[in-house]
Design a protein around this motif. Sequence first.
Motif, PDB file in Angstrom:
ATOM      1  N   PHE A  63      52.854  60.189  -4.173  1.00 46.55           N
ATOM      2  CA  PHE A  63      52.919  59.533  -5.326  1.00 46.55           C
ATOM      3  C   PHE A  63      51.335  59.728  -5.961  1.00 46.55           C
ATOM      4  O   PHE A  63      51.278  60.326  -7.086  1.00 46.55           O
ATOM      5  CB  PHE A  63      53.221  58.099  -5.616  1.00 46.55           C
ATOM      6  CG  PHE A  63      54.533  57.859  -5.026  1.00 46.55           C
ATOM      7  CD1 PHE A  63      55.608  58.265  -5.679  1.00 46.55           C
ATOM      8  CD2 PHE A  63      54.539  57.006  -3.736  1.00 46.55           C
ATOM      9  CE1 PHE A  63      56.928  57.894  -4.915  1.00 46.55           C
ATOM     10  CE2 PHE A  63      55.938  56.735  -3.244  1.00 46.55           C
ATOM     11  CZ  PHE A  63      57.047  57.249  -3.883  1.00 46.55           C
ATOM     12  N   GLU A  64      50.300  59.682  -5.146  1.00 49.40           N
ATOM     13  CA  GLU A  64      49.109  59.905  -5.715  1.00 49.40           C
ATOM     14  C   GLU A  64      48.754  61.316  -5.788  1.00 49.40           C
ATOM     15  O   GLU A  64      47.880  61.786  -6.762  1.00 49.40           O
ATOM     16  CB  GLU A  64      48.238  59.194  -4.881  1.00 49.40           C
ATOM     17  CG  GLU A  64      46.584  59.100  -5.168  1.00 49.40           C
ATOM     18  CD  GLU A  64      46.415  58.666  -6.444  1.00 49.40           C
ATOM     19  OE1 GLU A  64      45.315  59.053  -7.032  1.00 49.40           O
ATOM     20  OE2 GLU A  64      46.993  57.597  -6.989  1.00 49.40           O
ATOM     21  N   VAL A  65      49.206  62.106  -4.919  1.00 51.24           N
ATOM     22  CA  VAL A  65      49.060  63.588  -4.944  1.00 51.24           C
ATOM     23  C   VAL A  65      49.490  64.171  -6.125  1.00 51.24           C
ATOM     24  O   VAL A  65      49.076  64.946  -6.953  1.00 51.24           O
ATOM     25  CB  VAL A  65      49.536  64.130  -3.557  1.00 51.24           C
ATOM     26  CG1 VAL A  65      49.415  65.689  -3.839  1.00 51.24           C
ATOM     27  CG2 VAL A  65      48.911  63.808  -2.366  1.00 51.24           C
ATOM     28  N   ALA A  66      50.766  63.720  -6.675  1.00 50.60           N
ATOM     29  CA  ALA A  66      51.341  64.256  -7.673  1.00 50.60           C
ATOM     30  C   ALA A  66      50.478  63.867  -9.093  1.00 50.60           C
ATOM     31  O   ALA A  66      50.364  64.504  -9.906  1.00 50.60           O
ATOM     32  CB  ALA A  66      52.930  63.537  -7.876  1.00 50.60           C
ATOM     33  N   ARG A  67      50.099  62.579  -9.103  1.00 51.79           N
ATOM     34  CA  ARG A  67      49.145  62.086 -10.256  1.00 51.79           C
ATOM     35  C   ARG A  67      48.037  62.979 -10.303  1.00 51.79           C
ATOM     36  O   ARG A  67      47.507  63.331 -11.401  1.00 51.79           O
ATOM     37  CB  ARG A  67      48.876  60.711  -9.943  1.00 51.79           C
ATOM     38  CG  ARG A  67      50.135  59.584 -10.354  1.00 51.79           C
ATOM     39  CD  ARG A  67      49.660  58.482 -10.550  1.00 51.79           C
ATOM     40  NE  ARG A  67      49.443  57.790  -8.949  1.00 51.79           N
ATOM     41  CZ  ARG A  67      50.171  57.097  -8.656  1.00 51.79           C
ATOM     42  NH1 ARG A  67      51.546  56.795  -9.165  1.00 51.79           N
ATOM     43  NH2 ARG A  67      50.026  56.419  -7.399  1.00 51.79           N
ATOM     44  N   GLN A  68      47.490  63.225  -9.160  1.00 51.60           N
ATOM     45  CA  GLN A  68      45.980  64.120  -9.279  1.00 51.60           C
ATOM     46  C   GLN A  68      46.488  65.563  -9.558  1.00 51.60           C
ATOM     47  O   GLN A  68      45.700  66.159 -10.424  1.00 51.60           O
ATOM     48  CB  GLN A  68      45.360  63.850  -7.906  1.00 51.60           C
ATOM     49  CG  GLN A  68      44.775  62.631  -7.669  1.00 51.60           C
ATOM     50  CD  GLN A  68      43.849  62.609  -6.725  1.00 51.60           C
ATOM     51  OE1 GLN A  68      42.908  63.511  -6.372  1.00 51.60           O
ATOM     52  NE2 GLN A  68      43.447  61.487  -5.822  1.00 51.60           N
ATOM     53  N   ILE A  69      47.415  65.942  -9.066  1.00 50.53           N
ATOM     54  CA  ILE A  69      47.918  67.550  -9.332  1.00 50.53           C
ATOM     55  C   ILE A  69      48.135  67.484 -10.934  1.00 50.53           C
ATOM     56  O   ILE A  69      47.666  68.394 -11.672  1.00 50.53           O
ATOM     57  CB  ILE A  69      49.159  67.958  -8.602  1.00 50.53           C
ATOM     58  CG1 ILE A  69      48.730  68.128  -7.136  1.00 50.53           C
ATOM     59  CG2 ILE A  69      49.699  69.008  -9.058  1.00 50.53           C
ATOM     60  CD1 ILE A  69      49.761  68.664  -6.184  1.00 50.53           C
ATOM     61  N   LYS A  70      49.009  66.685 -11.454  1.00 49.02           N
ATOM     62  CA  LYS A  70      49.085  66.820 -12.718  1.00 49.02           C
ATOM     63  C   LYS A  70      47.873  66.562 -13.571  1.00 49.02           C
ATOM     64  O   LYS A  70      47.765  67.080 -14.686  1.00 49.02           O
ATOM     65  CB  LYS A  70      50.181  65.493 -13.300  1.00 49.02           C
ATOM     66  CG  LYS A  70      51.552  65.972 -12.743  1.00 49.02           C
ATOM     67  CD  LYS A  70      52.202  67.158 -13.234  1.00 49.02           C
ATOM     68  CE  LYS A  70      53.685  67.140 -12.963  1.00 49.02           C
ATOM     69  NZ  LYS A  70      54.354  68.437 -13.406  1.00 49.02           N
ATOM     70  N   ALA A  71      47.058  65.522 -13.254  1.00 44.11           N
ATOM     71  CA  ALA A  71      45.562  65.345 -13.953  1.00 44.11           C
ATOM     72  C   ALA A  71      44.899  66.540 -14.100  1.00 44.11           C
ATOM     73  O   ALA A  71      44.189  66.839 -15.008  1.00 44.11           O
ATOM     74  CB  ALA A  71      45.029  64.046 -13.348  1.00 44.11           C
ATOM     75  N   THR A  72      44.820  67.238 -12.994  1.00 45.84           N
ATOM     76  CA  THR A  72      43.813  68.433 -12.793  1.00 45.84           C
ATOM     77  C   THR A  72      44.643  69.992 -13.368  1.00 45.84           C
ATOM     78  O   THR A  72      43.904  70.714 -13.649  1.00 45.84           O
ATOM     79  CB  THR A  72      43.527  68.650 -11.337  1.00 45.84           C
ATOM     80  OG1 THR A  72      44.627  68.984 -10.605  1.00 45.84           O
ATOM     81  CG2 THR A  72      42.555  67.443 -10.878  1.00 45.84           C
TER      82      THR A  72
END
Length: 587
Positions: A63-72
């Motif tokens: 979940f956190e990986v997905a959030r950071q990928i989308k943010a960057t």
Amino acid sequence: MSAGPILVADDNPVDRRILARFVGGEGYDVVEASDGVEALERFEETRPQAVLLDALMPRMDGFEVARQIKATSGDHFVPIIFLTALTQAEELARCLSAGGDDFLSKPYNRIILKAKLDAAQRQRTLHDAVTSQRDEIERNRRQMVRDQQTAKLTFDRIAHREYLSLPCLRYLSSPLALFDGDVLLAAPTPRGSLVVLVGDFTGHGLTASVGALPLAESFYSLTARGYGLGTIAKECNRRLSEILSPGTFCCAAFAELNLHRGHIELWLGGLPPAYVLTGLTTDAAGHVKSLPAQHMPLGILSPEQFDAKTQTLNVENGDRLVMLSDGVIESSDAAGEQFGEDRLLQALRAVRSDTSSVDTVVDALSSFVGSREQVDDLTMLEVTVDSDFVVGDLQAKLDAEPGVAPERWSMRYSVEDAALANFEPMAVLAPILRGVPELRREMTNLGLVVTELFANALDHGVLGLDSAAKNDPAGFMAYFTERQQRLQSVQGRVEIDLSCARENTGVELCLSFTDSGAGFDYEAVSFSERDAGETGGENDSDTNNDTLLHGRGLRLMRQLCSTLEHSNGGRTTRVVFHASRTGGSDG
């Protein structure tokens, strides 16, 4: 999806290997990661086309990986497909809310995996297309704004908006868009007067402003050439009627302030009423006179149908003329109630001699409207009657025309019968006089002299009007009403003789105006500074009282000219005007 890297992140090595083999079998390069932290590192290194991401991993969950990928990733769309054995609806929804675009349930099915990769490809293709179109629209928007800004700058230069900085003018110009349908113009004339125009085209934005440029060109060209207000309005109407599309027109208010003759001339067509504020002091407001529009807007009637008739009002120093577009009175508050004419009048009645009607109305309007957004173009103009300015040195603002005149020249011009009603002497004489460099610098003063001489020859000579009728405001209005009536059936003649000679110190211009009227006993009239009367039939010597509304013209000519004399039984008036080589008249 074309062949390219796909990131497979799963802490279970068996599941990861099976999935990597499936993905590789579809023609993609596979990048593997065993936990969340490694998944982010591999993503930054390879920038994959898609990510297959386990939801539950050590060090950092999916979940956190997905959030950071989308943010960057910014505008770059990277499909994320969650790999999960979760079956609860809440957990599956959590995958999507974290940034996932789809999910793939364990154990994996190769057919379903291929379908989801194909769906991700379609999503990415659609996103890229939409992003490209958005970027193209933004590029076009920026180019359009640059083009409009360039066009706006060009229009402002052509429209001579620097005239609006004249000290006798205060104005509000608040367009709804970069281009607006309101027009605000001002320019001095060779007669020493000031002409202003407030216009409001139908609609808003660029479409509404299409007619503004030809309107400004006509206005400034005719004003600089010395045409009268009625002719300016008529020509502007003709120009707009030729170019505007059906249903498009321009509500307009023209005004000419002629201080040396003590009046304002108006042509009002379609706009809200103009207002004249008189008797202002620092302690109390004066009187507010409303002047409703009397004509159709510009661009509707044909030249043959157009009514160029103007109205004239007496004015004094300190009086104010206020003109505005309907955007002011039609501004509304949050409840939809309009500002209206009653509130406008209330604000105008609060104006003092040391305050501006524009500032007063803007304050009242802002308080009434509150935070409601502007819905129309807002334009308001205040002109303060100031004799020091209006009869001052305006010729520097007029376009200088090149030309060199011969050492000596003369001409005669005769106007007869019906032609007298619309004859404008400076429109004819200004191009000739501007050919003399010394006179070109004196166009304002010459305009005053020529206009006054012709007006006296026509009014008192041909029409037989008595200037003493203008002794009070009521008589002033009656005088001009009678003048308009007599002009409708005028018969007579005015002859203009000019001669010009160059001298060592400058130029001497002689002007003679001869009318076909009855004349007057000029020898019985004292032309001293103390009891100077109006020329061409004025035999009332009691004109030294500055409160009288007549007798100003002769006193002005005596100031500007070195010679003023009458002959031919009072039917001829001759003046001599000197202009030095270094600038400035020698009268």
